[in-house]
Design a protein around this motif. Structure first.
Motif, PDB file in Angstrom:
ATOM      1  N   ILE A  92       0.835  -1.207   0.000  1.00 36.44           N
ATOM      2  CA  ILE A  92       0.000   0.000   0.000  1.00 36.44           C
ATOM      3  C   ILE A  92       0.870   1.257   0.000  1.00 36.44           C
ATOM      4  CG2 ILE A  92      -1.638   1.339   1.382  1.00 36.44           C
ATOM      5  CD1 ILE A  92      -2.906  -1.294   2.246  1.00 36.44           C
ATOM      6  N   ARG A 103       1.745   2.542  -3.409  1.00 32.35           N
ATOM      7  CA  ARG A 103       0.714   3.023  -4.335  1.00 32.35           C
ATOM      8  C   ARG A 103       1.162   4.318  -5.006  1.00 32.35           C
ATOM      9  NH1 ARG A 103      -5.230   2.922  -3.828  1.00 32.35           N
ATOM     10  NH2 ARG A 103      -4.954   2.174  -1.681  1.00 32.35           N
ATOM     11  N   PRO A 121      -1.916   2.332  -9.131  1.00 29.34           N
ATOM     12  CA  PRO A 121      -3.003   2.447  -8.144  1.00 29.34           C
ATOM     13  C   PRO A 121      -4.187   1.530  -8.433  1.00 29.34           C
ATOM     14  CG  PRO A 121      -2.162   4.618  -8.712  1.00 29.34           C
ATOM     15  CD  PRO A 121      -1.510   3.651  -9.652  1.00 29.34           C
ATOM     16  N   ILE A 140      -3.368  -1.870  -7.220  1.00 27.93           N
ATOM     17  CA  ILE A 140      -3.473  -1.872  -5.761  1.00 27.93           C
ATOM     18  C   ILE A 140      -4.928  -2.072  -5.350  1.00 27.93           C
ATOM     19  CG2 ILE A 140      -3.308  -0.435  -3.686  1.00 27.93           C
ATOM     20  CD1 ILE A 140      -0.605  -1.218  -4.411  1.00 27.93           C
TER      21      ILE A 140
END
Length: 377
Positions: free
Chosen positions: A339, A342, A348, A351
């Protein structure tokens, strides 16, 4: 004058004058042709539908359907369209002859006719019809032969391709077991890639390059991501401590080496989407979203989607696995590290897909067998 060749030819005569029918039927019958005679076009069309002739002699001026209309109906019927039609008519204007050919006739004989002329034209057009049929059969047989040869070539190429793929997979496994004690890094990461891809297809349903072929290809192509490590020495690959800048520079070359290995296959199969994707993953799975990765410093969506997916799958499995230089991290710690990446290390959107699937990632890591994804090339 009977001709053995003529015995197989069936001629239809259509003329509303009985005397003309009788004369033509007698003369052509003496030549050995089989004859069917009709006084109007409608009857001739019905008879031809049941038993198509090899050639038609057709009058123009007839009650009901005239010769032009009869000819047009023959040509409109796919089963009868290739039957040659010779017009026999007392009409001698150029416009009449043009109309006869426009309606589909192959020849035009003006009444009163000489039998020698009729015989010569009938014989010519029957021979042409036989040649066309013979050519069609030859072309069909030739096409069948070509189809069989193409099929054999494709089967051979497919077998060769699968043999080459099996060899490459074996090399990739060889590279894996040198720095993965479990020997299941390939199996886990390709399942991670597969479920991430399926989730991304759901998330990006309107604007996505992901289709069924992409999903299947990434499952196999991801297996080859570290194939270039076969060229890295054990001294560097298995080093328990931190790599020096020089050693890390050598380690980074495994992406280029792997891509060049697959390039050889692509030269033989230039349209193969699987090999193309495998090259993308092998070369670019260490690229980072912010452009700080290697070997090309690609940034954002200039990194192939397949490589962006592989990057997360590879890192998660590496974080949660024990290596000679690190212990295995927990799922929670690995999740937090991912995370934190990201928008810097990771796409993103990838993620987001990972966060939806993190429970499955944990389960797959614990028990691969329950989440194995089977694909067939």
């Amino acid at each position: 004058m009977n001709n053995l060749i003529n015995n197989s030819s069936f001629i239809m005569i259509v003329d509303d004058t009985p005397q003309n029918l009788k004369l033509l039927e007698t003369m052509l019958g003496e030549e050995g042709y089989r004859i069917s005679a009709f006084l109007d076009g409608a009857m001739a069309l019905k008879a031809a539908a049941k038993k198509p002739p090899d050639l038609i002699l057709l009058d123009i001026n007839m009650p009901g359907l005239n010769g032009f209309e009869v000819c047009e109906q023959f040509k409109a019927d796919q089963k009868l369209a290739d039957i040659p039609i010779i017009f026999l008519s007392a009409m001698n204007e150029v416009t009449d002859k043009i109309k006869a050919f426009q309606s589909g006739g192959v020849d035009y004989v003006t009444k009163p006719f000489q039998f020698e002329e009729i015989h010569a034209r009938v014989k010519t057009h029957l021979n042409l019809r036989r040649l066309r049929k013979s050519l069609a059969i030859h072309n069909h047989n030739l096409q069948s032969l070509v189809d069989e040869q193409i099929k054999e070539i494709l089967v051979t190429k497919d077998a060769l391709f699968k043999t080459q793929l099996a060899t490459i997979l074996a090399f990739s496994k060889l590279a894996e077991v040198r720095d993965d004690e479990t020997g299941q890094h390939i199996e886990r990461t390709r399942v991670f890639c597969s479920i991430l891809t399926e989730q991304l297809r759901v998330q990006c349903a309107v604007d996505t390059e992901i289709d069924n072929s992409f999903v299947d290809n990434i499952y196999f192509a991801s297996s080859l991501h570290d194939i270039g490590k076969v060229a890295i020495s054990d001294k560097i690959l298995l080093k328990p401590g931190k790599l020096t800048p020089e050693e890390f520079g050598i380690m980074k070359t495994h992406t280029v080496v792997g891509s060049k290995t697959l390039q050889t296959m692509l030269e033989h199969y230039p349209e193969n989407a699987f090999i193309t994707m495998a090259m993308e993953i092998t070369l670019s799975h260490h690229e980072k979203w912010d452009g700080s990765g290697y070997p090309q410093n690609l940034k954002g969506k200039s990194i192939p989607l397949s490589a962006r997916i592989m990057a997360l799958a590879d890192v998660y499995d590496a974080l949660t696995s024990e290596r000679c230089y690190k212990p295995a991290f927990s799922h929670e710690k690995s999740r937090n590290i991912i995370i934190e990446g990201r928008g810097t290390h990771f796409d993103p959107e990838v993620i987001e897909a990972f966060l939806v699937l993190e429970g499955q990632f944990r389960k797959i890591k614990q028990d691969l067998r329950g989440y194995n994804v089977t694909r067939t090339l």
